[in-house]
Scaffold this motif. Structure first.
Motif, mmCIF file in Angstrom:
data_model
loop_
_atom_site.group_PDB
_atom_site.id
_atom_site.type_symbol
_atom_site.label_atom_id
_atom_site.label_comp_id
_atom_site.label_asym_id
_atom_site.label_seq_id
_atom_site.Cartn_x
_atom_site.Cartn_y
_atom_site.Cartn_z
ATOM 1 N N LEU A 99 0.841 -1.204 0.000
ATOM 2 C CA LEU A 99 0.000 0.000 0.000
ATOM 3 C C LEU A 99 0.873 1.251 0.000
ATOM 4 O O LEU A 99 0.550 2.243 -0.666
ATOM 5 C CB LEU A 99 -0.934 -0.026 1.218
ATOM 6 N N LEU A 100 1.989 1.198 0.724
ATOM 7 C CA LEU A 100 2.916 2.339 0.707
ATOM 8 C C LEU A 100 3.471 2.539 -0.697
ATOM 9 O O LEU A 100 3.662 3.676 -1.145
ATOM 10 C CB LEU A 100 4.055 2.106 1.708
ATOM 11 N N GLY A 101 3.711 1.426 -1.400
ATOM 12 C CA GLY A 101 4.193 1.515 -2.775
ATOM 13 C C GLY A 101 3.166 2.166 -3.678
ATOM 14 O O GLY A 101 3.500 3.021 -4.508
ATOM 15 N N PHE A 102 1.873 1.797 -3.487
ATOM 16 C CA PHE A 102 0.810 2.437 -4.272
ATOM 17 C C PHE A 102 0.767 3.934 -3.971
ATOM 18 O O PHE A 102 0.512 4.745 -4.871
ATOM 19 C CB PHE A 102 -0.549 1.804 -3.953
ATOM 20 N N ALA A 103 0.994 4.282 -2.699
ATOM 21 C CA ALA A 103 0.956 5.695 -2.312
ATOM 22 C C ALA A 103 2.053 6.492 -3.007
ATOM 23 O O ALA A 103 1.942 7.706 -3.163
ATOM 24 C CB ALA A 103 1.090 5.810 -0.791
ATOM 25 N N ALA A 104 3.108 5.809 -3.437
ATOM 26 C CA ALA A 104 4.217 6.502 -4.093
ATOM 27 C C ALA A 104 3.919 6.808 -5.556
ATOM 28 O O ALA A 104 4.657 7.554 -6.193
ATOM 29 C CB ALA A 104 5.488 5.660 -3.980
ATOM 30 N N ILE A 105 2.834 6.208 -6.104
ATOM 31 C CA ILE A 105 2.482 6.478 -7.507
ATOM 32 C C ILE A 105 1.832 7.864 -7.578
ATOM 33 O O ILE A 105 0.954 8.169 -6.761
ATOM 34 C CB ILE A 105 1.502 5.393 -8.031
ATOM 35 N N PHE A 107 -0.663 9.658 -8.166
ATOM 36 C CA PHE A 107 -2.103 9.862 -8.333
ATOM 37 C C PHE A 107 -2.454 11.246 -7.797
ATOM 38 O O PHE A 107 -1.611 11.884 -7.177
ATOM 39 C CB PHE A 107 -2.884 8.821 -7.504
ATOM 40 N N PRO A 108 -3.715 11.683 -7.971
ATOM 41 C CA PRO A 108 -4.150 12.863 -7.208
ATOM 42 C C PRO A 108 -3.927 12.642 -5.720
ATOM 43 O O PRO A 108 -3.996 11.496 -5.236
ATOM 44 C CB PRO A 108 -5.647 12.957 -7.525
ATOM 45 N N SER A 109 -3.659 13.668 -4.973
ATOM 46 C CA SER A 109 -3.071 13.503 -3.641
ATOM 47 C C SER A 109 -3.986 12.869 -2.602
ATOM 48 O O SER A 109 -3.497 12.158 -1.720
ATOM 49 C CB SER A 109 -2.567 14.853 -3.134
ATOM 50 N N ALA A 110 -5.335 13.066 -2.665
ATOM 51 C CA ALA A 110 -6.199 12.535 -1.601
ATOM 52 C C ALA A 110 -6.093 11.015 -1.457
ATOM 53 O O ALA A 110 -5.854 10.525 -0.344
ATOM 54 C CB ALA A 110 -7.641 12.969 -1.839
ATOM 55 N N ARG A 112 -3.683 9.147 -2.372
ATOM 56 C CA ARG A 112 -2.310 8.786 -1.986
ATOM 57 C C ARG A 112 -2.122 8.921 -0.488
ATOM 58 O O ARG A 112 -1.486 8.073 0.144
ATOM 59 C CB ARG A 112 -1.312 9.698 -2.700
ATOM 60 N N ILE A 113 -2.687 9.969 0.077
ATOM 61 C CA ILE A 113 -2.540 10.172 1.522
ATOM 62 C C ILE A 113 -3.246 9.048 2.271
ATOM 63 O O ILE A 113 -2.711 8.471 3.222
ATOM 64 C CB ILE A 113 -3.102 11.553 1.935
ATOM 65 N N ALA A 114 -4.479 8.706 1.779
ATOM 66 C CA ALA A 114 -5.214 7.617 2.420
ATOM 67 C C ALA A 114 -4.410 6.319 2.337
ATOM 68 O O ALA A 114 -4.267 5.597 3.339
ATOM 69 C CB ALA A 114 -6.576 7.441 1.743
ATOM 70 N N LEU A 115 -3.853 6.033 1.157
ATOM 71 C CA LEU A 115 -3.055 4.811 0.998
ATOM 72 C C LEU A 115 -1.827 4.835 1.908
ATOM 73 O O LEU A 115 -1.487 3.833 2.540
ATOM 74 C CB LEU A 115 -2.603 4.660 -0.468
ATOM 75 N N ALA A 116 -1.189 5.999 1.978
ATOM 76 C CA ALA A 116 0.017 6.096 2.803
ATOM 77 C C ALA A 116 -0.315 5.868 4.273
ATOM 78 O O ALA A 116 0.412 5.163 4.983
ATOM 79 C CB ALA A 116 0.679 7.457 2.600
ATOM 80 N N VAL A 117 -1.455 6.423 4.701
ATOM 81 C CA VAL A 117 -1.827 6.284 6.121
ATOM 82 C C VAL A 117 -2.182 4.826 6.425
ATOM 83 O O VAL A 117 -1.655 4.213 7.369
ATOM 84 C CB VAL A 117 -3.014 7.224 6.450
ATOM 85 N N ILE A 118 -3.040 4.243 5.566
ATOM 86 C CA ILE A 118 -3.454 2.848 5.810
ATOM 87 C C ILE A 118 -2.244 1.920 5.701
ATOM 88 O O ILE A 118 -2.007 1.067 6.574
ATOM 89 C CB ILE A 118 -4.564 2.439 4.809
ATOM 90 N N GLY A 119 -1.450 2.098 4.617
ATOM 91 C CA GLY A 119 -0.271 1.258 4.435
ATOM 92 C C GLY A 119 0.710 1.397 5.577
ATOM 93 O O GLY A 119 1.252 0.421 6.072
ATOM 94 N N GLY A 120 0.917 2.639 6.011
ATOM 95 C CA GLY A 120 1.854 2.872 7.113
ATOM 96 C C GLY A 120 1.379 2.208 8.391
ATOM 97 O O GLY A 120 2.173 1.598 9.125
#
Ligand SMILES: [Zn+2]
Length: 152
Positions: A99-105, A107-110, A112-120
């Motif tokens: 999920l952190l890897g997906f957050a690095a793509i 995309f529009p930022s909203a 990505r932030i959700a993915l980064a938070v959940i992945g983290g």
């Protein structure tokens, strides 16, 4: 079918060969009139004794099933090698990293932030579970009372 042997000496070359294969393995001498006869004789021979069920026409001896399972944990303990116990936590850590890897793509930022938070969170949950929960069980501290020792 009294002869329990799977091997016989070839009448031509004198070397040991499988008794129920129609040609001598060493010199090609025809031991049986036909392969079908050799096979039928083998099946009758095998049916005569339940110990012979594992035998093949091509064997020279009746194979015996050997229990060769190894308790690697006990073996490692014997040899003084430390084995890490099995753990499922790395799967959780990898899921978080995905999920952190997906957050690095980009995309529009909203999202990505959700993915980064959940992945983290999943990543940290996995690391915490592996390092703080299992590692502590693996290396119990000296102050742990009796009964808390983990056998592995
Ligand atoms: Zn021969």
């Amino acid at each position: 079918m009294a002869n329990p042997s799977l091997a016989a000496d070839c009448p031509r070359c004198g070397l040991r060969t499988a008794r129920f294969v129609d040609h001598c393995r060493n010199c090609g001498y025809k031991l049986w009139p036909s392969g079908e006869m050799a096979s039928a004789a083998f099946q009758a021979w095998r049916a005569a004794d339940p110990d012979r069920t594992l035998a093949s026409r091509f064997d020279l001896q009746i194979p015996h099933s050997v229990d060769n399972t190894v308790d690697f944990a006990a073996r490692a303990h014997e040899l003084g090698i430390h084995l890490f116990p099995n753990s499922n936590w790395p799967i959780i850590i990898c899921l978080g990293a995905l999920l952190l890897g997906f957050a690095a793509i980009p995309f529009p930022s909203a999202p990505r932030i959700a993915l980064a938070v959940i992945g983290g969170l999943i990543f940290l949950y996995g690391v915490a579970g592996w390092v703080l929960v299992e590692d502590v069980r693996m290396y119990p501290s000296d102050s742990a009372g009796p009964g808390t020792e983990v056998h592995h």
